[in-house]
Enzyme design. Structure first.
Site, PDB file in Angstrom:
ATOM      1  N   GLU A 127      -2.439   9.893   4.418  1.00  0.00           N
ATOM      2  CA  GLU A 127      -3.911   9.019   4.025  1.00  0.00           C
ATOM      3  C   GLU A 127      -4.283   8.432   5.332  1.00  0.00           C
ATOM      4  O   GLU A 127      -5.551   8.124   5.167  1.00  0.00           O
ATOM      5  CB  GLU A 127      -3.213   7.829   3.061  1.00  0.00           C
TER       6      GLU A 127
ATOM      7  N   ARG B 165      -2.826  13.694   1.029  1.00  0.00           N
ATOM      8  CA  ARG B 165      -3.220  12.391   0.715  1.00  0.00           C
ATOM      9  C   ARG B 165      -4.679  12.000   1.226  1.00  0.00           C
ATOM     10  O   ARG B 165      -5.008  10.943   1.068  1.00  0.00           O
ATOM     11  CB  ARG B 165      -2.222  11.396   1.182  1.00  0.00           C
TER      12      ARG B 165
ATOM     13  N   HIS C  88       5.529   4.450   3.314  1.00  0.00           N
ATOM     14  CA  HIS C  88       4.774   3.856   4.319  1.00  0.00           C
ATOM     15  C   HIS C  88       5.333   4.138   5.663  1.00  0.00           C
ATOM     16  O   HIS C  88       5.131   3.181   6.636  1.00  0.00           O
ATOM     17  CB  HIS C  88       4.622   2.458   3.816  1.00  0.00           C
TER      18      HIS C  88
ATOM     19  N   GLU D 279       5.879   9.665  -0.657  1.00  0.00           N
ATOM     20  CA  GLU D 279       4.866   9.389   0.294  1.00  0.00           C
ATOM     21  C   GLU D 279       5.156   8.854   1.570  1.00  0.00           C
ATOM     22  O   GLU D 279       5.946   7.970   1.686  1.00  0.00           O
ATOM     23  CB  GLU D 279       3.834   8.692  -0.406  1.00  0.00           C
TER      24      GLU D 279
ATOM     25  N   TYR E  46       5.443  -4.501   2.415  1.00  0.00           N
ATOM     26  CA  TYR E  46       4.091  -3.778   1.974  1.00  0.00           C
ATOM     27  C   TYR E  46       4.474  -3.505   0.487  1.00  0.00           C
ATOM     28  O   TYR E  46       5.227  -2.889   0.099  1.00  0.00           O
ATOM     29  CB  TYR E  46       4.130  -2.418   2.819  1.00  0.00           C
TER      30      TYR E  46
ATOM     31  N   ASP F 158       5.766   5.065  -2.212  1.00  0.00           N
ATOM     32  CA  ASP F 158       5.338   5.147  -0.795  1.00  0.00           C
ATOM     33  C   ASP F 158       6.333   4.620   0.278  1.00  0.00           C
ATOM     34  O   ASP F 158       6.617   3.197   0.216  1.00  0.00           O
ATOM     35  CB  ASP F 158       4.212   4.399  -0.791  1.00  0.00           C
TER      36      ASP F 158
ATOM     37  N   HIS G  66      -0.090   0.970  -9.312  1.00  0.00           N
ATOM     38  CA  HIS G  66       0.960   0.465  -8.372  1.00  0.00           C
ATOM     39  C   HIS G  66       1.697  -0.630  -9.299  1.00  0.00           C
ATOM     40  O   HIS G  66       1.328  -1.772  -9.346  1.00  0.00           O
ATOM     41  CB  HIS G  66       0.414  -0.115  -7.126  1.00  0.00           C
TER      42      HIS G  66
ATOM     43  N   ASN H  95     -10.091  -0.116   6.938  1.00  0.00           N
ATOM     44  CA  ASN H  95      -9.556  -1.226   6.572  1.00  0.00           C
ATOM     45  C   ASN H  95      -9.167  -2.061   7.839  1.00  0.00           C
ATOM     46  O   ASN H  95      -8.382  -1.431   8.650  1.00  0.00           O
ATOM     47  CB  ASN H  95      -8.451  -1.204   5.786  1.00  0.00           C
TER      48      ASN H  95
ATOM     49  N   HIS I  27      -6.192   9.560  -1.461  1.00  0.00           N
ATOM     50  CA  HIS I  27      -5.617   8.120  -1.217  1.00  0.00           C
ATOM     51  C   HIS I  27      -6.902   7.450  -2.181  1.00  0.00           C
ATOM     52  O   HIS I  27      -8.153   7.579  -2.061  1.00  0.00           O
ATOM     53  CB  HIS I  27      -5.975   7.997   0.178  1.00  0.00           C
TER      54      HIS I  27
ATOM     55  N   GLU J  61      -4.848   8.510  -7.075  1.00  0.00           N
ATOM     56  CA  GLU J  61      -4.381   6.960  -6.844  1.00  0.00           C
ATOM     57  C   GLU J  61      -5.635   6.214  -7.566  1.00  0.00           C
ATOM     58  O   GLU J  61      -6.756   6.200  -7.176  1.00  0.00           O
ATOM     59  CB  GLU J  61      -4.121   6.517  -5.581  1.00  0.00           C
TER      60      GLU J  61
ATOM     61  N   ASP K  11      -9.047  -0.470  -0.574  1.00  0.00           N
ATOM     62  CA  ASP K  11      -9.732  -0.309   0.507  1.00  0.00           C
ATOM     63  C   ASP K  11     -10.626   0.942   0.722  1.00  0.00           C
ATOM     64  O   ASP K  11     -11.532   1.000   1.659  1.00  0.00           O
ATOM     65  CB  ASP K  11      -9.198  -0.620   2.029  1.00  0.00           C
TER      66      ASP K  11
ATOM     67  N   ARG L 263       3.356   4.091  -9.577  1.00  0.00           N
ATOM     68  CA  ARG L 263       4.240   4.159  -8.089  1.00  0.00           C
ATOM     69  C   ARG L 263       5.224   2.726  -8.390  1.00  0.00           C
ATOM     70  O   ARG L 263       4.703   1.735  -8.771  1.00  0.00           O
ATOM     71  CB  ARG L 263       3.067   3.821  -7.048  1.00  0.00           C
TER      72      ARG L 263
ATOM     73  N   TRP M 119       4.287  -0.535   9.934  1.00  0.00           N
ATOM     74  CA  TRP M 119       4.096  -1.294   8.640  1.00  0.00           C
ATOM     75  C   TRP M 119       4.258  -0.344   7.558  1.00  0.00           C
ATOM     76  O   TRP M 119       3.477   0.612   7.424  1.00  0.00           O
ATOM     77  CB  TRP M 119       2.882  -2.043   8.917  1.00  0.00           C
TER      78      TRP M 119
END
Ligand code: GCO
Ligand code: MG
Length: 412
Positions: free
Chosen positions: A272, A293, A222, A246, A159, A220, A122, A37, A322, A349, A326, A147, A412
């Site tokens: 991930e 993940r 992130h 996560e 995010y 998550d 999600h 991605n 994961h 997921e 994407d 999630r 991010w």
């Protein structure tokens, strides 16, 4: 048999996907996902310039040997670009082996260890009412694990939170469809970890009060917290019995997980962005995580992720592959075959691709009663419609990035 042709296909139905299509002399075809991605064309170049020329004339039946040849033979090892390219070759060869044998890939991996794969979706919302609606919508779609991502007071764009403008035709609003965000520069989002840490436990309390104690809930983080902030987050979320937390802290420094682990019993999922078994080795051996993940697409394929998960099984660590959008339908299919076969499957997921993506990729998987199944077509069970793929040419797209209030770039 030998490999006659290998074609790298770039298509952008709802977002960019890179697919490798290998054809044998007998005309058997196999597909592999090589999507990275935001950096897609780097993998296209790696495949076209350096891998495809090595595949022509090779024996497509030698999956392990081809993997070792591409990994060790390159001398330069690991890294997301290399491993996504190797993953695509690996998946395509498993696809071909399945088609030649007349068996779905999961049968070649030892057969089904379960009837279907528990999947999580999600749910997100800037405010609680929106979040609750999203949880309800997911429950209605059959999800049995969800999630939870939410807005934070004072922050504008985060995010994982859907917004209407990001909706590009998949029906409901979702944050992952990129065309709305495409352009020459990545979109900037904002972040404040202290505000997030204050806000999140209250959100989980509200969700538990509304939906009860049984529903498996995930979150998550992130990569945005420091180790001690992550430790506090895990501890503060303990009363809400998360299925997993996560990416609670960036994991380049894997020792950080030891600090987090010593403070909390909240189960941890990570990896991930990892790309080889070596990234997981110490975390597994020292039992610092509970879920792996890694994606088939980014971990070097079925062959490599299988080995990592077999090692994890010795420590009762499970899979949590994961599966955002994407990961292409081909990468998802590979994950479903692997997840069905291994004993230590944890959860998958599953975000659902958009309608245009489903038109480009014909898929055999099923989704019923909250469980995924890869289907019983020989190979991976995915075919690509090249004409439909060509109708959606590549568009430059970056992932968003974060800045703190004072302008500092943040994870991010
Ligand atoms: C997830 C991930 C994704 C990533 C995305 C980046 O848990 O699904 O965090 O949403 O952000 O895959 O390309
Ligand atoms: Mg994630």
């Amino acid at each position: 048999m030998t490999i006659r042709d290998a074609e790298v296909i770039v298509t952008s139905p709802d977002r960019n996907f890179v697919t490798l299509k290998i054809t044998t002399e007998d005309g058997v075809t196999g597909l592999g996902d090589a999507t990275l991605n935001g950096r897609e064309l780097a993998v296209v170049a790696y495949l076209s310039e350096h891998v495809v020329p090595l595949l022509i004339g090779a024996d497509e039946a030698r999956i392990e040997d081809t993997w070792q040849f591409l990994y060790r033979g390159a001398y330069w090892r690991r890294g997301p670009v290399t491993m996504a390219a190797i993953a695509a070759v690996d998946m395509a060869l498993w696809d071909i082996k399945g088609k030649v044998a007349g068996l779905p890939v999961y049968q070649l991996l030892g057969g089904a260890s379960r009837t279907g794969l528990l999947a999580y979706g999600h749910a997100s919302g800037k405010e609680l009412p929106e979040l609750f609606d999203s949880v309800r919508a997911h429950l209605e779609q059959g999800y049995r694990a969800i999630r939870i991502q939410t807005g934070v007071p004072g922050l504008h764009a985060i995010y994982g939170i859907a917004s209407q403008s990001a909706d590009t035709g998949g029906g409901t609003a979702r944050y992952d469809h990129e065309p709305a965000r495409r352009g020459a520069r990545p979109v900037q989002e904002d972040w404040d970890t202290r505000a997030y840490l204050r806000h999140l436990p209250g959100v989980f309390e509200a969700v538990r009060n509304e939906f009860g104690p049984e529903l498996p809930l995930l979150h998550d983080a992130h990569h945005r917290s420091t180790p001690i902030q992550a430790a506090r987050l895990g501890k503060d979320l303990e009363p809400y019995d998360l299925f997993w937390l996560e990416d609670c802290t960036p994991a380049e420094n894997q020792e950080a997980l030891r600090l987090v682990r010593s403070h909390t019993t909240t189960p941890l999922a990570i990896g991930e962005v990892f790309n080889t078994a070596w990234d997981f080795k110490d975390l597994i051996r020292d039992q610092l995580i509970d879920y792996v993940r890694g994606a088939v697409t980014h971990m070097g394929g079925i062959t490599a992720l299988r080995k990592t998960l077999d090692y994890a099984a010795m420590y009762q660590i499970k899979s949590g592959m994961h599966g955002p959008t994407d990961i292409s339908p081909v990468g998802m299919a590979a994950a479903l075959h692997l997840g069905l076969a291994i004993h230590n499957f944890g959860i998958q997921e599953y975000m659902k691709h958009g309608q245009r993506t489903d038109e480009v990729f014909q898929q055999s998987f099923t989704w019923s009663n909250g469980l995924l199944h890869p289907g019983d077509k020989p190979g991976l069970g995915v075919e690509i419609d090249l004409e439909a793929a060509r109708a959606h040419p590549y568009e430059r797209a970056y992932l968003p990035y974060n800045r703190l209030a004072d302008g500092t770039v943040h994870d991010w």
